[in-house]
Design a protein around this motif. Structure first.
Motif, mmCIF file in Angstrom:
data_model
loop_
_atom_site.group_PDB
_atom_site.id
_atom_site.type_symbol
_atom_site.label_atom_id
_atom_site.label_comp_id
_atom_site.label_asym_id
_atom_site.label_seq_id
_atom_site.Cartn_x
_atom_site.Cartn_y
_atom_site.Cartn_z
ATOM 1 N N SER A 58 -75.313 66.549 -5.621
ATOM 2 C CA SER A 58 -76.305 67.491 -5.103
ATOM 3 C C SER A 58 -77.607 66.774 -4.791
ATOM 4 C CB SER A 58 -76.566 68.603 -6.122
ATOM 5 O OG SER A 58 -75.396 69.331 -6.402
ATOM 6 N N ARG A 59 -77.999 65.868 -5.671
ATOM 7 C CA ARG A 59 -79.234 65.102 -5.439
ATOM 8 C C ARG A 59 -79.102 64.247 -4.181
ATOM 9 N NH1 ARG A 59 -82.243 65.421 -10.224
ATOM 10 N NH2 ARG A 59 -80.951 65.873 -12.048
ATOM 11 N N LEU A 60 -77.943 63.635 -4.006
ATOM 12 C CA LEU A 60 -77.726 62.795 -2.832
ATOM 13 C C LEU A 60 -77.730 63.634 -1.555
ATOM 14 C CD1 LEU A 60 -77.094 60.114 -1.474
ATOM 15 C CD2 LEU A 60 -74.684 60.417 -2.124
ATOM 16 N N ALA A 61 -77.100 64.799 -1.598
ATOM 17 C CA ALA A 61 -77.100 65.695 -0.429
ATOM 18 C C ALA A 61 -78.524 66.109 -0.081
ATOM 19 C CB ALA A 61 -76.239 66.923 -0.713
ATOM 20 N N ALA A 62 -79.315 66.435 -1.098
ATOM 21 C CA ALA A 62 -80.712 66.821 -0.870
ATOM 22 C C ALA A 62 -81.502 65.666 -0.276
ATOM 23 C CB ALA A 62 -81.345 67.286 -2.180
ATOM 24 N N ARG A 63 -81.254 64.457 -0.782
ATOM 25 C CA ARG A 63 -81.951 63.281 -0.259
ATOM 26 C C ARG A 63 -81.572 63.010 1.198
ATOM 27 N NH1 ARG A 63 -84.085 59.496 -3.982
ATOM 28 N NH2 ARG A 63 -84.923 60.668 -5.758
ATOM 29 N N ALA A 111 -70.686 77.181 -3.825
ATOM 30 C CA ALA A 111 -71.935 77.017 -4.591
ATOM 31 C C ALA A 111 -72.783 75.856 -4.086
ATOM 32 C CB ALA A 111 -71.612 76.815 -6.075
ATOM 33 N N GLY A 112 -72.328 75.194 -3.027
ATOM 34 C CA GLY A 112 -73.025 74.019 -2.523
ATOM 35 C C GLY A 112 -74.464 74.269 -2.093
ATOM 36 N N ARG A 164 -80.366 73.205 -2.655
ATOM 37 C CA ARG A 164 -81.737 73.723 -2.716
ATOM 38 C C ARG A 164 -82.387 73.382 -4.055
ATOM 39 N NH1 ARG A 164 -79.209 78.253 -0.009
ATOM 40 N NH2 ARG A 164 -80.229 78.804 1.974
ATOM 41 N N ASN A 165 -81.644 73.543 -5.138
ATOM 42 C CA ASN A 165 -82.183 73.253 -6.463
ATOM 43 C C ASN A 165 -82.691 71.827 -6.562
ATOM 44 O OD1 ASN A 165 -79.802 75.260 -8.449
ATOM 45 N ND2 ASN A 165 -81.542 75.853 -7.187
#
Length: 320
Positions: free
Chosen positions: A304-309, A67-68, A73-74
């Motif tokens: 998830s926020r950190l991965a997106a950043r 689900a990563g 993306r979200n």
């Protein structure tokens, strides 16, 4: 369309509304059936998810990385868009694993990465298990071979991921071992943030025998920046192009609890971003991925926020 591919979902991209393109969700374009955009006039990012966890399962890790890509993306959609005005973000959907056939998933990733690079994309791959690195790197090697250019791999990670195969099969702990076996002297690998508590002596021996360079977590700290900078720059000078892979379990679990193998002793985001900036500043960085996000164990989407950043920051520095 391959059975190992799922088309992107526009609903994965959302955020604040505005009349002009101010956020990533407004710049993203969903492309079906891996129809790679061949227009080379404008700068572009190619996003490809790897919704797979077979490699994690084979490596006895915590399941949930499948689900990563969706979670990243979200969180990316609402980020402010600071890339050059004409830059386009193409979302090419996800590669999936069918009936535990991880190897066929890898073949599709390798072919797609090569196609993205041939059409002037900056690929950003979203994992998924770290076995993704095997397929991702092979695509870059295939792209660079006709150019006779030397690839360097920089991995921010708590683990070497140089473990041997299990029953003849690769897994999320073996991608760099497999790359070393396949590419020999062309395998140039720098691993930053290695934790001795999670890497037995045998893996340090493997690192030595494969010519791997590394820094252990005790040395990979801001107060040692001059030494770290020198080591990274030396590595960068020895190669023509760089592939950056960011394993979220390299971050301290206070910042990244949602991973397959959490650790309280990892590095901090501020420091990792300083490393990203140094790597991107050389203009040698041509592809990246963010892996091992496990939303099942995340807290308030902070991992998830950190991965997106991580992805947004690297892209911004690459195109600056």
């Amino acid at each position: 369309m391959s059975e190992f591919h799922q088309n992107p979902e526009t609903s994965n991209w959302f955020g604040r509304k505005s009349d002009s393109i101010e956020y990533w969700h407004q710049a993203s374009i969903s492309v079906n059936d891996l129809q790679i955009d061949s227009n080379t006039e404008n700068p572009k990012v190619g996003i490809l998810g790897y919704a797979g966890e077979e490699g994690v399962n084979r490596n006895q890790g915590r399941l949930g990385t499948i689900a990563g890509p969706k979670s990243i993306r979200n969180m990316m959609g609402s980020l402010a868009f600071h890339l050059p005005e004409k830059t386009r973000i193409f979302d090419y959907g996800d590669v999936i694993t069918v009936n535990s056939d991880m190897e066929s998933s890898h073949n599709l990733i390798t072919d797609t990465v090569k196609s993205l690079l041939e059409t002037n994309h900056f690929p950003i791959l979203l994992g998924g298990g770290h076995d993704l690195a095997l397929a991702h790197a092979k695509g870059i090697y295939d792209f660079l071979k006709p150019k006779n250019e030397r690839l360097g791999i920089i991995n921010l990670d708590a683990h070497f991921d140089l473990r041997p195969l299990v029953n003849g099969k690769g897994h999320s702990g073996s991608p760099f071992y497999q790359l070393a076996e396949e590419f020999g002297d062309d395998f140039q690998y720098l691993c930053l943030g290695i934790q001795r508590s999670t890497n037995p002596k045998s893996l340090f021996d493997t690192a030595e025998s494969t010519g791997t360079k590394w820094m252990v977590m005790e040395d990979f700290r801001l107060n040692n920046w001059e030494v770290i900078q020198e080591k990274i720059l030396w590595f960068l000078d020895s190669v023509d192009k760089i592939y950056l892979t960011v394993d979220m379990d390299g971050f301290a679990s206070a910042f990244a609890p949602g991973v397959s193998a959490p650790s309280p002793m990892g590095f901090e985001p501020e420091f990792a971003f300083k490393v990203f900036e140094l790597i991107a500043s050389t203009k040698k960085l041509i592809s990246m991925d963010v892996v091992e996000l496990n939303p099942n164990y995340d807290i308030d989407n902070c991992t998830s926020r950190l991965a997106a950043r991580c992805a947004e920051y690297v892209a911004r520095k690459v195109f600056s």
